[in-house]
Design a protein around this motif. Structure first.
Motif, short mmCIF file in Angstrom:
data_model
loop_
_atom_site.label_atom_id
_atom_site.label_comp_id
_atom_site.label_asym_id
_atom_site.label_seq_id
_atom_site.Cartn_x
_atom_site.Cartn_y
_atom_site.Cartn_z
N THR A 1 70.12 -74.91 -22.41
CA THR A 1 69.13 -74.39 -21.47
C THR A 1 69.16 -72.86 -21.47
OG1 THR A 1 70.75 -74.52 -19.68
CG2 THR A 1 69.30 -76.41 -19.98
N TYR B 1 59.70 -78.20 -29.37
CA TYR B 1 60.12 -79.04 -28.25
C TYR B 1 61.12 -78.33 -27.34
CZ TYR B 1 57.75 -82.88 -30.57
OH TYR B 1 56.80 -83.68 -31.14
N ASN B 2 60.68 -77.22 -26.78
CA ASN B 2 61.42 -76.51 -25.75
C ASN B 2 60.44 -76.17 -24.63
OD1 ASN B 2 64.40 -75.86 -26.45
ND2 ASN B 2 63.32 -75.52 -28.40
N GLN B 3 60.76 -75.19 -23.83
CA GLN B 3 59.91 -74.82 -22.71
C GLN B 3 59.55 -73.33 -22.75
OE1 GLN B 3 61.65 -76.30 -19.01
NE2 GLN B 3 62.52 -78.04 -20.11
N ARG C 1 57.31 -70.08 -23.01
CA ARG C 1 56.00 -69.78 -22.46
C ARG C 1 55.57 -68.39 -22.92
NH1 ARG C 1 57.25 -66.16 -18.60
NH2 ARG C 1 59.31 -66.30 -17.63
N ASN D 1 55.54 -76.45 -26.99
CA ASN D 1 56.05 -75.59 -25.94
C ASN D 1 54.91 -75.29 -24.97
OD1 ASN D 1 59.02 -74.54 -26.42
ND2 ASN D 1 58.09 -74.70 -28.46
N ASN D 2 54.97 -74.19 -24.27
CA ASN D 2 53.91 -73.81 -23.34
C ASN D 2 53.31 -72.46 -23.70
OD1 ASN D 2 54.23 -76.11 -21.55
ND2 ASN D 2 56.15 -75.18 -20.90
N THR E 1 64.09 -71.77 -22.18
CA THR E 1 62.98 -71.28 -21.38
C THR E 1 62.71 -69.81 -21.68
OG1 THR E 1 64.50 -70.77 -19.57
CG2 THR E 1 63.44 -72.93 -19.53
N SER F 1 66.10 -77.36 -24.12
CA SER F 1 65.35 -76.98 -22.92
C SER F 1 65.39 -75.47 -22.70
CB SER F 1 65.91 -77.72 -21.69
OG SER F 1 65.75 -79.12 -21.83
#
Length: 743
Positions: free
Chosen positions: A166, A212-214, A216, A237-238, A191, A189
């Motif tokens: 993370t 496949y993480n988060q 942004r 992702n975003n 960010t 995960s």
């Protein structure tokens, strides 16, 4: 000999990359074992062993009194220095101890595909000797350590993918990794925003995988300064914004993948031509708009082009035929239009997969597609194609998956006669065509030896279930719903020994539910898992607006006879279909009771018997169906209490409405414990109890009256004596007792 993998897929197309090739060579250049190792290194390895709660049998080999160079998974140099610890896929559990960092000659560490937890020791990443670390596919977590950039580490390959890491990437971690060639942190995960310092810190970076993480924010323009970058994968992702112009300065890029984000803007032809080495471009599942630029034809090495699920429009550029190495084209779910015949597909001899589903292409299907002799998957469904199928489709000898559904094709008889020559066909989806034609019942329709999935849904076809379907010995999924088929279910249905999914709902089939259905081998099996050929779903199969089936196991064992005209009672043998997960007999004219044998279907997840003429009670044993998540018996003539416990405590009132004689705590009609009148037998019992109580009560009164009579008699004698003395007071008493006696 063991090798490391950058992800769960093998990307053979990148193995020729010079910089990455150097790293991969290091993976397999294992030195010859020697006959001794130092006590210090032996102790470091034993400390690692001691940190494991499950050692996968290593303890049997890793004995303190033996030479650690002979231990399983350990390789040493000729001077007894441990160079390799290769323990992938050993079911190891526990923590990675920092002691491995004390192995001063360690070059390669592979602990992938285990069950290790905890963090990644800083000593491994900051080691002065390790070149390759692969701890992918474990349960490692926490944040990455901040490292002091005191000196350049030799680390070239770091794979931490498929873990539980993370937080953000600290910039100081990478400043000392001057030699990093490949980094894979996918499926975690992480960010924050994408780091901007990768290439400045690691100028030799060739492979960067962060899927496949988060993450942004926007794609940093600094990635364009990664002049050695060959593989860039940041899908799912975003991310938002556009593809920065600077990104196209990384002209060595061979693999660019950003699917599953929120990117927008248009593909600029002047930029895309810079990536002359590009083999894969994957921008699907974004908000990219505009047309495909004509300059796409300059990408002569392009093999995979995925622009699916975007907002793109216009006609396909004719220059696409210059990409002669194309293997896969995926343009589904866009707004492309025009006649597809403007693209001469015969110039794409290597094409194996063409997916144009959900667009607005019109006209006839171009015959040039049938020149792609290597085509294995073709999907043209949900467009505006019309006319009849060409006989030249028979040239596609390798075709396994064909979907032409939801167009305006005609002449189903001709189409089936043509397609029977496609010997390798495993999936055939041709529904929503051939409107109001007649289902061919021609025994000459043979072939289809390998067909496993067959769908002719929503065509409004007349006729009966054709006998030629009984020849499809390998058929496993049959969908004939939403037609106008009549007659009964033929007895030959049980000869389809591999069939586990049958949907003939929304027709006009009549007769009783045949016992032949109860003898279907795959539905009687104890195994509820599907075993389809892997070729069946070379493209995802979409069912409904939000679901897609890519793997065979996603299809449940189904028997759907709903919305027909079946009559009679349920066969008691229905309890034999032990592998059923979904049973739907709703909207028919079935009578009788719900058979107790249905309670044997312990795998059942959906049971719908609504809108029939069923009577009797609900079998109480149904509450043992622990997987039942959807249940409907509404609009029948059922009566009695609703079973309690198990899944029945989760069903809504709508599952039971339309049965006025049903009662239960969740219904307005409560059962006997609340307000329902007692049964006749209970009434007789209540009368007997009342009679006994009545007898006891009035028997007591009779005894009491006898005692009163005796008392009156005694007092009368006294009264007569007093009367002789003329007592006026006792005259009133005589009146009282007289009246009491009468009473």
């Amino acid at each position: 000999m063991q090798t490391l993998h950058f992800s769960n897929k093998t990307y053979s197309k990148i193995l020729h990359i010079p910089s990455l090739g150097l790293a991969l060579v290091l993976l397999i250049c294992l030195a010859s074992p020697t006959s001794s190792c130092t006590e210090q290194e032996k102790g470091s390895l034993l400390q690692f062993l001691g940190g494991l709660s499950q050692d996968g049998g290593l303890a049997a080999s890793w004995q303190n009194g033996s030479d650690c160079c002979q231990w399983e998974g350990i390789t040493c140099s000729t001077d007894g220095i441990v160079t390799d610890v290769l323990l992938a896929s050993r079911s190891l559990q526990g923590h990675i101890t920092p002691s491995l960092g004390n192995l001063t000659g360690l070059l390669r560490l592979n602990l992938s595909n285990n069950l290790l937890s905890g963090g990644l020791p800083q000593e491994l990443v900051s080691s002065s000797s390790i070149l390759i670390v692969d701890v992918s596919f474990n349960r490692l977590g926490g944040d990455l350590h901040k490292l002091s950039p005191t000196h350049a580490r030799p680390l070239k390959v770091l794979n931490i993918s498929s873990n539980l890491f993370t937080g953000q990437f600290p910039s100081s971690t990478w400043q000392g990794m001057k030699n990093l060639v490949a980094f894979n942190a996918s499926n975690n995960s992480f960010t924050g925003q994408l780091p901007t310092h990768f290439c400045a810190s690691s100028p030799s970076l060739a492979v960067l995988e962060l899927c496949y993480n988060q993450f942004r924010g926007s794609i940093p323009p600094e990635l364009g300064s990664c002049y050695m970058l060959r593989v860039l994968k940041v899908g799912h992702n975003n991310l938002s914004g556009t593809l920065p112009d600077e990104l196209f300065n990384a002209t060595l890029l061979e693999y660019v993948s950003f699917p599953g984000n929120r990117l927008e803007g248009k593909l600029q032809g002047s930029h895309i031509v810079k990536l002359s080495n590009l083999g894969t471009l994957h921008l699907g599942e974004n908000n990219i708009s505009g047309e495909i630029p004509e300059s796409i034809g300059h990408l002569k090495r392009l093999e995979e082009l995925h622009l699916n699920n975007n907002l793109m429009y216009g006609e396909l550029p004719s220059s696409l035929i210059n990409c002669t190495n194309l293997i896969s084209i995926d343009f589904k779910n866009n707004n492309f239009s025009g006649e597809l015949a403007k693209v001469n597909f015969s110039n794409l001899p290597n094409l194996k997969s063409l997916d144009l589903m959900h667009n607005s292409f019109s006209g006839q299907i171009p015959e040039s597609i049938y020149s792609c002799s290597n085509l294995t998957a073709l999907r043209l469904s949900s467009n505006k194609f019309d006319g009849q199928l060409s006989e030249k489709i028979g040239n596609l000898k390798s075709l396994s998956f064909l979907s032409l559904a939801n167009n305006s094709l005609t002449n189903i008889t001709r189409a089936l006669h043509i397609l029977r020559s496609s010997k390798n066909l495993t999936t055939l989806l041709i529904g929503l065509n051939f409107v109001n034609e007649t289902m061919p019942d021609d025994d000459s329709i043979a072939g289809f030896e390998n067909l496993q999935v067959f769908s002719v849904e929503r065509c409004g076809l007349f006729g009966q279930m054709p006998r030629w379907i009984s020849k499809l010995e390998n058929l496993q999924i049959l969908m004939l719903s939403d037609n106008q088929l009549t007659g009964s279910i033929p007895a030959w249905i049980k000869t389809l020994s591999n069939l586990f999914y049958l949907d003939i709902s929304n027709n006009s089939l009549t007769g009783g539910v045949p016992k032949a259905l109860m003898d279907m081998p795959m539905l009687k099996s104890d195994n509820s898992e599907a075993h389809l050929d892997p070729r069946v779903f070379e493209l995802p199969v979409y069912i409904g607006p939000s679901r897609q089936y890519r793997v065979p196991i996603a299809f449940r064992n189904v028997l759907d006879l709903s919305n027909n005209k079946f009559t009679g009672e349920f066969p008691l043998e229905i309890g034999q279909l032990k592998s059923l997960l979904s049973l739907n007999f709703s909207f028919n004219h079935l009578t009788g009771q719900i058979p107790q044998s249905i309670c044997n279907l312990t795998n059942l997840q959906l049971l719908d018997l609504s809108s029939n003429n069923l009577t009797g009670g609900i079998p109480g044993a149904l509450n043992r169906l622990n997987f039942l998540s959807a249940f409907n018996i509404s609009n029948n003539g059922l009566e009695g209490p609703i079973p309690s416990g198990g899944q029945f405590n989760t069903f809504q009132n709508s599952s039971f409405i339309g049965n006025p004689k049903l009662c239960g705590s969740t219904l307005t009609h409560k059962c006997y414990s609340d307000s329902i009148p007692p049964s006749p037998r209970k009434k007789r019992d209540m009368k007997a109890i009342f009679a006994i109580a009545f007898g006891v009560f009035f028997g007591g009164i009779a005894i009491l009256l006898l005692l009163v009579r005796l008392l009156i008699s005694i007092q009368k004698k006294g009264f007569m004596a007093k009367h002789r003395r003329g007592s006026n007071e006792d005259v009133e008493a005589t009146s009282f007792y007289s009246s009491s006696e009468e009473t």
